[in-house]
Design an enzyme around this catalytic site. Structure first.
Site, PDB file in Angstrom:
ATOM      1  N   GLU A 163      -2.834  -3.392  15.385  1.00 51.81           N
ATOM      2  CA  GLU A 163      -1.878  -2.737  14.492  1.00 51.81           C
ATOM      3  C   GLU A 163      -2.608  -2.323  13.210  1.00 51.81           C
ATOM      4  O   GLU A 163      -3.570  -2.955  12.789  1.00 51.81           O
ATOM      5  CB  GLU A 163      -0.724  -3.707  14.203  1.00 51.81           C
ATOM      6  CG  GLU A 163       0.349  -3.160  13.277  1.00 51.81           C
ATOM      7  CD  GLU A 163       0.019  -3.355  11.826  1.00 51.81           C
ATOM      8  OE1 GLU A 163       0.477  -2.544  11.003  1.00 51.81           O
ATOM      9  OE2 GLU A 163      -0.720  -4.317  11.505  1.00 51.81           O
ATOM     10  N   ASN A 205      -0.930   0.146  17.268  1.00 52.10           N
ATOM     11  CA  ASN A 205      -0.803   1.576  16.976  1.00 52.10           C
ATOM     12  C   ASN A 205      -2.114   2.202  16.507  1.00 52.10           C
ATOM     13  O   ASN A 205      -2.154   3.379  16.154  1.00 52.10           O
ATOM     14  CB  ASN A 205       0.311   1.835  15.950  1.00 52.10           C
ATOM     15  CG  ASN A 205       0.145   1.032  14.679  1.00 52.10           C
ATOM     16  OD1 ASN A 205      -0.849   0.338  14.490  1.00 52.10           O
ATOM     17  ND2 ASN A 205       1.134   1.114  13.800  1.00 52.10           N
ATOM     18  N   ASP A 264       0.890  -1.171   0.000  1.00 55.25           N
ATOM     19  CA  ASP A 264       0.000   0.000   0.000  1.00 55.25           C
ATOM     20  C   ASP A 264       0.922   1.213   0.000  1.00 55.25           C
ATOM     21  O   ASP A 264       1.051   1.903   0.969  1.00 55.25           O
ATOM     22  CB  ASP A 264      -0.953  -0.010   1.196  1.00 55.25           C
ATOM     23  CG  ASP A 264      -0.244  -0.088   2.543  1.00 55.25           C
ATOM     24  OD1 ASP A 264       0.867  -0.665   2.602  1.00 55.25           O
ATOM     25  OD2 ASP A 264      -0.793   0.419   3.533  1.00 55.25           O
ATOM     26  N   HIS A 298       9.473  -0.401   9.340  1.00 53.25           N
ATOM     27  CA  HIS A 298       8.497  -1.487   9.375  1.00 53.25           C
ATOM     28  C   HIS A 298       8.618  -2.432   8.168  1.00 53.25           C
ATOM     29  O   HIS A 298       8.941  -3.611   8.300  1.00 53.25           O
ATOM     30  CB  HIS A 298       7.070  -0.918   9.399  1.00 53.25           C
ATOM     31  CG  HIS A 298       6.755  -0.053  10.563  1.00 53.25           C
ATOM     32  ND1 HIS A 298       6.644  -0.543  11.853  1.00 53.25           N
ATOM     33  CD2 HIS A 298       6.488   1.268  10.651  1.00 53.25           C
ATOM     34  CE1 HIS A 298       6.339   0.437  12.672  1.00 53.25           C
ATOM     35  NE2 HIS A 298       6.234   1.551  11.961  1.00 53.25           N
ATOM     36  N   ASP A 299       8.313  -1.899   6.997  1.00 49.79           N
ATOM     37  CA  ASP A 299       8.202  -2.748   5.806  1.00 49.79           C
ATOM     38  C   ASP A 299       9.534  -3.292   5.303  1.00 49.79           C
ATOM     39  O   ASP A 299       9.616  -4.466   4.907  1.00 49.79           O
ATOM     40  CB  ASP A 299       7.474  -1.991   4.697  1.00 49.79           C
ATOM     41  CG  ASP A 299       6.037  -1.668   5.074  1.00 49.79           C
ATOM     42  OD1 ASP A 299       5.540  -2.230   6.072  1.00 49.79           O
ATOM     43  OD2 ASP A 299       5.405  -0.843   4.381  1.00 49.79           O
ATOM     44  N   ASP A 328       7.395   3.776   4.102  1.00 51.85           N
ATOM     45  CA  ASP A 328       8.199   2.598   4.442  1.00 51.85           C
ATOM     46  C   ASP A 328       8.048   1.501   3.400  1.00 51.85           C
ATOM     47  O   ASP A 328       8.947   0.679   3.222  1.00 51.85           O
ATOM     48  CB  ASP A 328       7.907   2.082   5.857  1.00 51.85           C
ATOM     49  CG  ASP A 328       6.454   1.776   6.117  1.00 51.85           C
ATOM     50  OD1 ASP A 328       5.574   2.416   5.491  1.00 51.85           O
ATOM     51  OD2 ASP A 328       6.165   0.914   6.961  1.00 51.85           O
ATOM     52  N   ASP A 329       6.940   1.502   2.654  1.00 52.23           N
ATOM     53  CA  ASP A 329       6.808   0.595   1.507  1.00 52.23           C
ATOM     54  C   ASP A 329       7.834   0.960   0.439  1.00 52.23           C
ATOM     55  O   ASP A 329       8.401   0.083  -0.220  1.00 52.23           O
ATOM     56  CB  ASP A 329       5.410   0.694   0.902  1.00 52.23           C
ATOM     57  CG  ASP A 329       4.303   0.467   1.897  1.00 52.23           C
ATOM     58  OD1 ASP A 329       3.753  -0.646   1.944  1.00 52.23           O
ATOM     59  OD2 ASP A 329       3.976   1.414   2.650  1.00 52.23           O
ATOM     60  N   THR A 389       2.770  -5.977   2.977  1.00 59.30           N
ATOM     61  CA  THR A 389       3.089  -4.951   3.959  1.00 59.30           C
ATOM     62  C   THR A 389       1.896  -4.043   4.250  1.00 59.30           C
ATOM     63  O   THR A 389       2.054  -2.997   4.885  1.00 59.30           O
ATOM     64  CB  THR A 389       4.268  -4.081   3.485  1.00 59.30           C
ATOM     65  OG1 THR A 389       3.866  -3.327   2.339  1.00 59.30           O
ATOM     66  CG2 THR A 389       5.481  -4.940   3.153  1.00 59.30           C
TER      67      THR A 389
END
Length: 319
Positions: free
Chosen positions: A170, A164, A11, A246-247, A15-16, A129
């Site tokens: 999450e 979060n 998406d 993250h990703d 971070d992707d 992700t």
């Protein structure tokens, strides 16, 4: 040509974008396609972001496919305000990227994933992700997918830390808990890379300053979008020490599982709207004594990963 093939399900937010760069640059895998999802932005925006980022990185040969545009229990999707504050209104920190000459593929992302699972079997690494709607849809259409994919490493969930979105939930899981539960209940060889580990991997402006020093267009654009992300983390008091990777951590673990310590556990996702127990990733007490191929990452070698990530980014952004 690497033996292992990778599909990203993005998406495409900031971070992707980092995950995409990591996958493009790692010689141990061939990135054979990207499936777009909704979440940080709308599915069509995510697809165009992926195409534009691939173009920026000189990887126009990687095809991008459209996935599902909303969850399994809704008929549309609206981007949350908090997502726009973290990722920008365009998903990539409001940074303007040059338009890719390539278009989104006509084949659906679901059919692409099914076809790749049958072609590559154990050599296929699948990295979602965002929400798990695309994977769940593929399994429902062809149940063999659940057994064929050699390695599914998802970014999402929270087992040992608060969520979060809520104390339990999450963001990626929250987008479609029903389909997330379906995936956790059916997909084999599944590893959850959740907030338990991703919140321990932080990038700062020290690293992005080193990117800028490379002097390339890719380095400048990636530094701009990452600085937006770091500033958002600071302003929103998510973390004032840096922004979480993250990703890209999910991509790294998909390639090299030794970055994390995992707990073998049959898991489920709750989706009881009435009680408010909605979107929690937790062990399934009905299956505690059954064999499992599902694991949750609970510890990460943060210094090693952040160092390796920075080295990877300096390499790909220097070209």
């Amino acid at each position: 040509m690497a033996q292992k093939k990778m599909i990203l399900d993005l998406d495409t937010g900031i971070d992707d974008a980092l995950a995409l760069a990591y996958a493009v640059s790692d010689p141990n895998v061939d990135l054979i396609g990207i499936i777009s999802s909704y979440g940080n932005t709308l599915v069509k925006t995510a697809a165009q972001n992926s195409l534009n980022l691939l173009h920026l990185l000189g990887a126009d040969d990687v095809p991008v496919f459209l996935g599902e545009s909303h969850s399994s229990t809704t008929d549309h999707f609206d981007v949350m305000e908090i997502s726009q504050l973290i990722h920008g209104k365009n998903g990539v920190g409001d940074v303007t990227l040059e338009q890719s000459p390539r278009d989104v593929e006509s084949q659906s992302g679901i059919d692409f994933l099914i076809s790749a699972a049958h072609q590559y079997h154990d050599n296929l690494i699948f990295i979602p992700t965002g929400p798990l709607t695309n994977l769940a849809t593929a399994i429902k259409k062809d149940p063999e997918v659940a057994k064929l994919i050699g390695n599914t490493t998802l970014m999402g969930g929270a087992l040992t830390v608060p969520g979060n979105v809520s104390p339990f939930t999450e963001a990626n899981i929250h987008q479609d808990p029903e389909d997330a539960d379906y995936v956790f209940s059916h997909q084999k060889n599944l590893t959850m890379v959740g907030l338990d580990v991703t919140l321990r991997t932080l990038l700062t402006k020290k690293e992005t300053t080193a990117w800028r020093a490379l002097g390339t267009k890719a380095a400048e654009k990636y530094a701009d979008l990452m600085d937006f992300y770091i500033d958002a983390y600071f302003k929103l008091s998510i973390d004032k020490k840096g922004a979480a990777l993250h990703d890209p951590l999910a991509v790294a673990v998909g390639i090299d599982p030794t970055y994390v310590t995992t707990l073998p556990l049959n898991m489920k996702v709750t989706y009881d709207r009435q009680s408010g127990d909605y979107g929690r990733t937790i062990g399934n007490k009905e299956k505690l004594l059954e064999p499992t191929t599902t694991k949750a990452a609970i510890l990460v070698d943060s210094p090693r990963f952040v160092s390796d990530f920075q080295s990877t980014m300096l390499s790909i952004l220097s070209k």
